[in-house]
Design a protein around this motif. Structure first.
Motif, PDB file in Angstrom:
ATOM      1  N   THR A   1      66.748  83.437  39.637  1.00 39.69           N
ATOM      2  CA  THR A   1      66.625  82.703  40.890  1.00 39.69           C
ATOM      3  C   THR A   1      67.929  81.987  41.230  1.00 39.69           C
ATOM      4  N   ILE A   2      68.245  82.009  42.520  1.00 42.21           N
ATOM      5  CA  ILE A   2      69.362  81.237  43.061  1.00 42.21           C
ATOM      6  C   ILE A   2      68.750  80.134  43.912  1.00 42.21           C
ATOM      7  N   GLN A   3      69.098  78.883  43.601  1.00 39.54           N
ATOM      8  CA  GLN A   3      68.535  77.743  44.314  1.00 39.54           C
ATOM      9  C   GLN A   3      69.642  76.925  44.961  1.00 39.54           C
ATOM     10  N   SER A   4      69.421  76.572  46.200  1.00 43.56           N
ATOM     11  CA  SER A   4      70.310  75.626  46.878  1.00 43.56           C
ATOM     12  C   SER A   4      69.455  74.459  47.325  1.00 43.56           C
ATOM     13  N   SER A   5      70.071  73.478  47.946  1.00 44.59           N
ATOM     14  CA  SER A   5      69.310  72.333  48.439  1.00 44.59           C
ATOM     15  C   SER A   5      68.397  72.722  49.600  1.00 44.59           C
ATOM     16  N   VAL A   6      68.659  73.897  50.189  1.00 42.31           N
ATOM     17  CA  VAL A   6      67.899  74.351  51.357  1.00 42.31           C
ATOM     18  C   VAL A   6      66.815  75.362  50.996  1.00 42.31           C
ATOM     19  N   GLU A   7      67.127  76.270  50.048  1.00 39.33           N
ATOM     20  CA  GLU A   7      66.158  77.330  49.748  1.00 39.33           C
ATOM     21  C   GLU A   7      66.300  77.828  48.318  1.00 39.33           C
ATOM     22  N   SER A   8      65.304  78.612  47.931  1.00 39.54           N
ATOM     23  CA  SER A   8      65.272  79.253  46.623  1.00 39.54           C
ATOM     24  C   SER A   8      64.996  80.733  46.845  1.00 39.54           C
ATOM     25  N   LYS A   9      65.828  81.601  46.216  1.00 38.39           N
ATOM     26  CA  LYS A   9      65.671  83.042  46.393  1.00 38.39           C
ATOM     27  C   LYS A   9      65.579  83.726  45.037  1.00 38.39           C
ATOM     28  N   SER A  10      64.601  84.610  44.893  1.00 40.29           N
ATOM     29  CA  SER A  10      64.510  85.434  43.692  1.00 40.29           C
ATOM     30  C   SER A  10      65.462  86.605  43.852  1.00 40.29           C
ATOM     31  N   ALA A  11      66.411  86.723  42.924  1.00 39.49           N
ATOM     32  CA  ALA A  11      67.345  87.842  42.944  1.00 39.49           C
ATOM     33  C   ALA A  11      66.763  89.019  42.169  1.00 39.49           C
ATOM     34  N   TRP A  12      65.874  88.740  41.209  1.00 38.26           N
ATOM     35  CA  TRP A  12      65.185  89.770  40.435  1.00 38.26           C
ATOM     36  C   TRP A  12      63.910  89.157  39.896  1.00 38.26           C
ATOM     37  N   VAL A  13      62.843  89.921  39.911  1.00 33.62           N
ATOM     38  CA  VAL A  13      61.581  89.472  39.324  1.00 33.62           C
ATOM     39  C   VAL A  13      60.826  90.699  38.817  1.00 33.62           C
ATOM     40  N   GLU A  14      60.192  90.545  37.670  1.00 32.60           N
ATOM     41  CA  GLU A  14      59.450  91.653  37.069  1.00 32.60           C
ATOM     42  C   GLU A  14      58.295  91.074  36.268  1.00 32.60           C
ATOM     43  N   ILE A  15      57.156  91.771  36.309  1.00 33.12           N
ATOM     44  CA  ILE A  15      56.003  91.408  35.491  1.00 33.12           C
ATOM     45  C   ILE A  15      55.465  92.691  34.866  1.00 33.12           C
ATOM     46  N   GLU A  16      55.152  92.612  33.587  1.00 29.51           N
ATOM     47  CA  GLU A  16      54.639  93.777  32.872  1.00 29.51           C
ATOM     48  C   GLU A  16      53.491  93.350  31.978  1.00 29.51           C
ATOM     49  N   GLU A  17      52.611  94.297  31.717  1.00 36.85           N
ATOM     50  CA  GLU A  17      51.494  94.046  30.831  1.00 36.85           C
ATOM     51  C   GLU A  17      51.510  95.109  29.736  1.00 36.85           C
TER      52      GLU A  17
ATOM     53  N   VAL B   1      72.112  93.294  33.486  1.00 31.27           N
ATOM     54  CA  VAL B   1      71.117  93.729  32.497  1.00 31.27           C
ATOM     55  C   VAL B   1      69.802  94.072  33.188  1.00 31.27           C
ATOM     56  N   SER B   2      69.418  93.299  34.182  1.00 31.21           N
ATOM     57  CA  SER B   2      68.147  93.549  34.876  1.00 31.21           C
ATOM     58  C   SER B   2      68.145  94.913  35.568  1.00 31.21           C
ATOM     59  N   GLY B   3      69.299  95.376  35.986  1.00 28.35           N
ATOM     60  CA  GLY B   3      69.385  96.676  36.654  1.00 28.35           C
ATOM     61  C   GLY B   3      69.385  97.849  35.707  1.00 28.35           C
ATOM     62  N   ARG B   4      69.820  97.623  34.477  1.00 34.82           N
ATOM     63  CA  ARG B   4      69.928  98.718  33.514  1.00 34.82           C
ATOM     64  C   ARG B   4      68.794  98.740  32.506  1.00 34.82           C
ATOM     65  N   HIS B   5      68.507  97.599  31.911  1.00 34.82           N
ATOM     66  CA  HIS B   5      67.524  97.502  30.820  1.00 34.82           C
ATOM     67  C   HIS B   5      66.745  96.195  30.947  1.00 34.82           C
ATOM     68  N   HIS B   6      65.968  96.070  32.011  1.00 37.27           N
ATOM     69  CA  HIS B   6      65.319  94.783  32.274  1.00 37.27           C
ATOM     70  C   HIS B   6      64.392  94.333  31.140  1.00 37.27           C
ATOM     71  N   GLN B   7      63.855  95.266  30.344  1.00 39.45           N
ATOM     72  CA  GLN B   7      62.964  94.889  29.243  1.00 39.45           C
ATOM     73  C   GLN B   7      63.679  93.987  28.231  1.00 39.45           C
ATOM     74  N   ASN B   8      64.993  94.133  28.106  1.00 40.28           N
ATOM     75  CA  ASN B   8      65.754  93.287  27.180  1.00 40.28           C
ATOM     76  C   ASN B   8      65.706  91.814  27.578  1.00 40.28           C
ATOM     77  N   LEU B   9      65.509  91.541  28.854  1.00 43.43           N
ATOM     78  CA  LEU B   9      65.502  90.148  29.313  1.00 43.43           C
ATOM     79  C   LEU B   9      64.298  89.363  28.779  1.00 43.43           C
ATOM     80  N   TYR B  10      63.219  90.049  28.412  1.00 42.51           N
ATOM     81  CA  TYR B  10      62.044  89.351  27.882  1.00 42.51           C
ATOM     82  C   TYR B  10      62.318  88.736  26.513  1.00 42.51           C
TER      83      TYR B  10
END
Length: 112
Positions: free
Chosen positions: A38-54, A87-96
Motif C-alpha cells: 500500500t502507498i499512503q498519503s495524507s489524502v488517500e491510500s492505494k493498494s499497489a498489489w493485493v492477493e489472498i489465497e486459501e 517480487v509480487s510480479g514474479r513470485h508473489h507466494q514468497n511474500l507470505y
C-alpha cells in the motif's frame, strides 16, 4: 503504475501487510494467506498489489502450518517497496513468508 503518480514525498508512507489465519469449513481445516502493498498519503491510500489465497491444511508445508496466526504490518522505504513490488510480479507466494527490512513493524496475533 501507481508509483509514477505524483504524491508529496514528505507525506508518503509505504506499507507491506501479510496475514496468515486458519479456519474450518465443513470439517476441513484451511489456511488463508493475505498480502498487500500500500502507498499512503495524507489524502488517500492505494493498494499497489493485493492477493489472498486459501490452502488446505493437509496440503500445506510444515513451515506454513507452524507460522502463527497473525497480522504483520511493516512500514518500509520506497526502495524496499519497489523490490517487494518486483517480487509480487514474479513470485508473489514468497511474500507470505518474507520479512522485509523495515522502519517499523506492528504485530497482532489472531484468534485466542
Amino acid at each position: 503504475m501507481l508509483l509514477n503518480q505524483p504524491l508529496s514525498a514528505e507525506n508518503v508512507k509505504y506499507t507491506f501487510t501479510r496475514v496468515k489465519d486458519t479456519h474450518e469449513e465443513n470439517g476441513q481445516k484451511f489456511i488463508t494467506l493475505f498480502g498487500r502493498l500500500t502507498i499512503q498519503s495524507s489524502v488517500e491510500s492505494k493498494s499497489a498489489w493485493v492477493e489472498i489465497e486459501e490452502v488446505k491444511w493437509d496440503q500445506a508445508p510444515p513451515k506454513l502450518k507452524s507460522m502463527p496466526n497473525a497480522m504483520y504490518l511493516y512500514a518500509v522505504s520506497e526502495n524496499i517497496f519497489k523490490e517487494l513490488m518486483n517480487v509480487s510480479g514474479r513470485h508473489h507466494q514468497n511474500l507470505y513468508f518474507l520479512t522485509p527490512i523495515y522502519m517499523s513493524k506492528e504485530f497482532k496475533r489472531l484468534g485466542f
